[in-house]
Design an enzyme around this catalytic site. Structure first.
Site, PDB file in Angstrom:
ATOM      1  N   CYS A  89      43.616  46.358  39.781  1.00 39.73           N
ATOM      2  CA  CYS A  89      44.555  47.072  40.822  1.00 39.73           C
ATOM      3  C   CYS A  89      44.582  48.648  40.153  1.00 39.73           C
ATOM      4  O   CYS A  89      45.061  49.551  40.945  1.00 39.73           O
ATOM      5  CB  CYS A  89      45.818  46.350  40.967  1.00 39.73           C
ATOM      6  SG  CYS A  89      45.353  45.106  42.059  1.00 39.73           S
ATOM      7  N   CYS A 210      55.089  40.739  50.901  1.00 38.86           N
ATOM      8  CA  CYS A 210      53.623  41.070  50.313  1.00 38.86           C
ATOM      9  C   CYS A 210      53.244  42.262  51.117  1.00 38.86           C
ATOM     10  O   CYS A 210      53.461  42.424  52.111  1.00 38.86           O
ATOM     11  CB  CYS A 210      52.950  39.824  50.691  1.00 38.86           C
ATOM     12  SG  CYS A 210      53.499  38.263  50.189  1.00 38.86           S
ATOM     13  N   HIS A 336      47.803  49.057  50.247  1.00 41.65           N
ATOM     14  CA  HIS A 336      47.291  48.999  49.045  1.00 41.65           C
ATOM     15  C   HIS A 336      45.562  48.617  48.892  1.00 41.65           C
ATOM     16  O   HIS A 336      45.176  47.725  48.891  1.00 41.65           O
ATOM     17  CB  HIS A 336      47.824  47.472  48.286  1.00 41.65           C
ATOM     18  CG  HIS A 336      47.440  47.399  46.912  1.00 41.65           C
ATOM     19  ND1 HIS A 336      46.984  48.087  46.169  1.00 41.65           N
ATOM     20  CD2 HIS A 336      47.210  46.211  46.169  1.00 41.65           C
ATOM     21  CE1 HIS A 336      46.536  47.717  44.815  1.00 41.65           C
ATOM     22  NE2 HIS A 336      46.679  46.291  45.142  1.00 41.65           N
TER      23      HIS A 336
END
Ligand SMILES: [Zn+2]
Lengths: 391, 533
Positions: A89, A210, A336
């Site tokens: 990430c 989330c 993301h």
């Protein structure tokens, strides 16, 4: 004394979302053109002499062997040096750090750091975050992405009394910020009740705890601090950075109340920058799940350990608060796209320090901003970059 | 065929154990889906249970009861109608997971529900011949009936295990046996077929196969030397393919049927049926008979006990313990007869990979690497060439404790196939100080909590390209009484049983209060890692 050897002279991104009508290459080109167009005194793409590409995994769009070297051609600058950085990430934020070191070494003069991730060419069922096949075939069987963070929520709630409402407050805040960010994937408000009544995903996390799976690309152009004046009168300097790893399996964690990689990466970045958490005007942090942001703001030193929930609830991290966190909407609302995420956070920090944040502009008092990612198996790596407009 | 009874050498029963799967279903619920009717309740496996995991649990219970360590066994004799691999290492997987010496013998019997009796007889003969001193016999089945078939409303699952040894001083004994056969095709599963089928009309099977064959072996057993003066024993456990045959047979031979209650609550458990039904007889002195049927063969065994056989009372309690109720769709999913249309998520590393050759022993034996410098236990050893505590490289392979405390956990609610939600995953602090992260069992999902005591039980993690993959899961007791004896653990350290196994409705509030006051003191190992924290 901050490091300040490298400057960001241009920063841009494409609108994040489910970009079904854009290819990986088209997103990359869009981000590069946005960054080049952001350079105040004009920028010729051929000035780039090296590219650092952050793409976390090409398999998400069927390209096992994606090496980053396909990107320069898509940008119309085939022939330049190009390297791909993959570091889970934090891939984008680590690519930025690597690009900064390439400039600081004197080997390269103008480095493009570009993060690109195509996540929605495959169905969400087939996507990274629903797969449960990483790590050990038996010991880690069933570990989807939320499993890597939800155990921290369980323990944080147990030990500190953090409540589902406090987790929800992170989502409420970041969705609000996302409404003010034209580049965000989600641009709608959510309420605490909506978060608490959203479907359970991985107890104790629910759907609105989330982040989504998002397509996107972001880019920054780096030069040496000395050369920056040729491109802009408002350079943003790299004050410091830190990277740290931790054991990659959850059962090796020393604690479920903090992410040790973040703590150590932050310590190194603060030391390099000669700054502390109290010197930051804002932060873009890794909120892949609501609990992650609560851990982050504690581990980065913005609030005391255990107080991340109450601080979120009382507005400490809101746009007008003591330390605004994720004014862009964060991973929860902005999205993301893994490789692009860190670079996009650095774009936001650059824009905020240049006071180009529009409706979501925070007050710049000290002139410093912090960017953070954490991830990999069991939060096994974290990167912190600190930017400053102070020379 | 009136011949003189043959002489059979008696052998001792040192201890017994049982296992039952975690789910129950009313046969009527299955029948309703097919507009039919049925009676009784069936014990059915969850998706991660199969004949091997049941055999493992029953075996450990019997060994524990007998006071015999797995490494003291000379052989494992396993009988199961349908082993987990039609061809392959079924027997060695079970023996390895049990910790039996790899040079020990024994064998796998299969092919019909008579296989449990075949295993018992083989062990008996090996003991009688003096080739084996101590044997573990385990009979288990978790058969897969075809949806809508007649056998679907009668097929249960379970396991029974005996530790056999010298008869002198043993609390129980196997005294005599008779066997007979008929070349008939009753219940079968052809090569390549997934589900078991029935051939014969029920009346045809009853009148021309089961009753005559089983009557013959029963009558012959009654003429056994020492069999209560030719009348035979009073108590009989009789395997019952449909729930009505054993009572009918008992009436016809004037026997007291002791297996009806187990058959009524578990269904036809197949290979272990005759043994499960006889557990009640071993709680007190006396003689009894066990009759197995399957594949056109019937065998009757005369057995007895001079005192309570260790394990029998615990076995009886486990057989009668309450269990979670499955819906018919859940049962079909667990048997892979109701399958999501999505592509199942493959294992990151397929069972054909070298990683499984490297890792099978440490997974099946649950091993860790203890650091000689700092004492930290890294798991699993094959991916930890350096100590996760101090970075050192001087390690000793150790068996991990099999019980511990939940440090933290999640319940995964959204899972792609082949997973079924809710799936708990928990970080467990084991009683030896090691820490592991493992899947939990689905019945613990509704109310698992930090501080809960758990035991590690062998479960099937998946069937990947036709190959079952086994590993341990964390389960709160009482679950299956078979819990691997830990080299680090005394009886006193065994977790207290937790009250109430009935599932509570899943809390819809995200808030699970941080209750669980009085969390057991954590034996977490000291983590003297480097770094700045
Ligand atoms: Zn060590």
């Amino acid at each position: 004394m901050s490091w300040n050897r490298v400057a960001v002279v241009g920063a841009g991104l494409v609108k994040f979302g489910e970009l079904f009508d854009q290819s990986y290459e088209q997103m990359a080109a869009g981000a590069f053109r946005a960054a080049a167009g952001h350079v105040d005194k004009g920028f010729d793409p051929r000035e780039v002499d090296a590219v650092v590409v952050a793409t976390q995994r090409g398999t998400l769009w069927g390209q096992e062997g994606i090496g980053g070297n396909t990107v320069p051609s898509a940008l119309g600058i085939s022939g330049v040096a190009c390297t791909r950085v993959e570091n889970a990430c934090p891939s984008g934020s680590d690519a930025f750090r690597v690009g900064a070191m390439m400039v600081a070494s004197g080997v390269h003069q103008v480095v493009l750091v570009i993060g690109v991730e195509k996540m929605r060419d495959k169905s969400s069922q087939e996507g990274l975050l629903s797969r449960a096949a990483s790590g050990h075939p038996v010991y880690n069987r069933g570990e989807t992405a939320p499993v890597l963070f939800a155990p921290f929520a369980t323990r944080h709630m147990h030990d500190f009394g953090t409540t589902p409402e406090m987790l929800a407050a992170v989502a409420v805040k970041n969705h609000h910020n996302g409404c003010l960010d034209p580049y965000a994937h989600f641009r709608y408000e959510v309420t605490v009740d909506q978060v608490l009544s959203s479907p359970p995903v991985c107890h104790p996390l629910r759907l609105l705890d989330c982040c989504p799976q998002t397509d996107g690309a972001a880019a920054v152009i780096l030069t040496s601090a000395e050369d920056a004046g040729r491109y802009t009168d408002k350079p943003v300097l790299v004050a410091g950075f830190g990277v740290a790893t931790d054991h990659p399996y959850l059962h090796e964690k020393s604690t479920f109340l903090a992410l040790p990689a973040t703590v150590e990466a932050a310590r190194r970045a603060y030391a390099m920058a000669g700054l502390g958490p109290e010197d930051m005007d804002m932060a873009e942090v890794h909120d892949c799940f609501t609990i992650t942001e609560i851990l982050d703001i504690e581990d980065l030193g913005f609030v005391d350990k255990g107080k991340g929930g109450p601080a979120t609830l009382d507005g400490t991290t809101s746009l007008g608060g003591r330390i605004p966190v994720n004014p862009s909407g964060g991973l929860l609302a902005k999205g993301h796209p893994i490789g692009a995420t860190g670079v996009a956070q650095l774009v936001e920090c650059t824009w905020q320090l240049r006071e180009e944040g529009g409706e979501r502009q925070v007050a710049i008092r000290n002139g410093n901003a912090l960017q953070h990612n954490v991830g990999g198996r069991g939060s096994g790596v974290s990167v912190v970059n600190i930017l400053t407009r102070n020379r | 065929m009136e011949t003189e009874p043959r002489v059979t050498l008696p052998v001792g029963i040192l201890g017994v154990g049982v296992a039952v799967p975690s789910l129950r279903i009313d046969a009527a619920e299955i029948a309703r889906a097919w507009s039919a009717s049925a009676r009784g309740s069936l014990a059915v496996p969850d998706a991660d249970e199969d004949t091997l995991t049941l055999a493992w649990a029953a075996s450990l219970m019997a060994l524990d009861a007998a006071g015999v360590r797995p490494d003291q066994l000379d052989g494992l004799f396993w009988g199961t109608t349908r082993p987990p691999l039609a061809e392959g290492p079924s027997h060695v997987f079970l023996a390895t997971a049990l910790g039996i010496d790899r040079r020990a013998g024994g064998h796998l019997s299969s092919g019909s529900t008579h296989s449990g009796m075949d295993a018992l007889v083989s062990a008996w003969d090996a003991l009688g011949a003096g080739h084996v001193r101590t044997a573990l016999v385990v009979a288990s089945d978790a058969l897969v009936p075809g949806p809508g078939s007649a056998v679907e409303t009668t097929t249960g699952a379970g396991a029974a295990a005996y530790v056999l040894g010298p008869v002198a001083g043993a609390p129980g004994m196997l005294a005599y046996r008779t066997t007979d056969s008929l070349p008939v095709v009753d219940r079968y599963r052809g090569d390549g077929a997934f589900a078991t089928s029935d051939t014969y009309d029920g009346r045809l099977f009853r009148d021309k196969v089961f009753m005559p064959l089983v009557s013959r072996v029963a009558a012959e057993l009654c003429r056994a030397p020492g069999a209560d003066g030719g009348t035979g024993p009073h108590d009989w456990s009789i395997a019952d393919p449909d729930g009505r045959l054993a009572p009918a047979l008992a009436r016809s031979i004037g026997a007291n049927l002791i297996s009806a209650e187990v058959t009524g609550s578990l269904g036809d458990t197949g290979a272990p049926a005759a043994f499960l039904g006889a557990m009640t007889a071993m709680t007190a002195p006396g003689s009894f008979a066990m009759v197995a049927y399957g594949g056109g063969r019937a065998t009757a065994v005369l057995a007895g006990s001079t005192r309570e056989v260790p394990g029998a009372r615990g076995a009886l309690a486990l057989l009668g313990a309450p269990a979670h109720t499955a819906s018919y769709p859940q049962l079909l999913r667990s048997r892979a007869q109701l399958v999501s249309s999505g592509d199942p998520v493959p294992m990151g590393v397929p069972p054909g990979s070298a990683a499984f050759v490297r890792g099978n022993l440490e997974m099946l034996c649950l091993r860790g690497a203890r650091c000689e410098d700092c004492g930290y236990i890294s798991t699993p050893p094959s991916i930890h060439p350096s100590c996760a505590g101090c970075g050192g490289d001087r390690m000793t392979i150790v068996d991990l404790a099999r019980a511990g405390t939940v440090e933290t956990f999640v319940v995964n609610e959204t899972m792609p196939p082949p997973f079924t939600a809710p799936l708990p995953l928990a970080v467990i602090d084991l009683d030896d100080g090691a820490r592991v992260m493992l899947q939990g069992v689905s019945e613990d999902a509704p109310d698992l909590a930090i501080g809960d005591r758990v035991q590690l039980v062998l479960r099937r993690y998946g069937v990947e390209r036709g190959i079952p993959v086994y590993g341990y899961k964390a389960a709160r007791p009482p679950h299956q009484a078979g819990v691997a004896p830990s080299p680090h653990q005394t009886d006193a350290a065994r977790p207290p049983h937790q009250a109430g196994v009935a599932p509570s409705p899943h809390q819809t509030d995200a808030a699970r209060p941080p209750h669980q006051a009085g969390v057991a003191p954590s034996l977490r190992q000291a983590r003297n890692r480097g770094g700045s924290r």
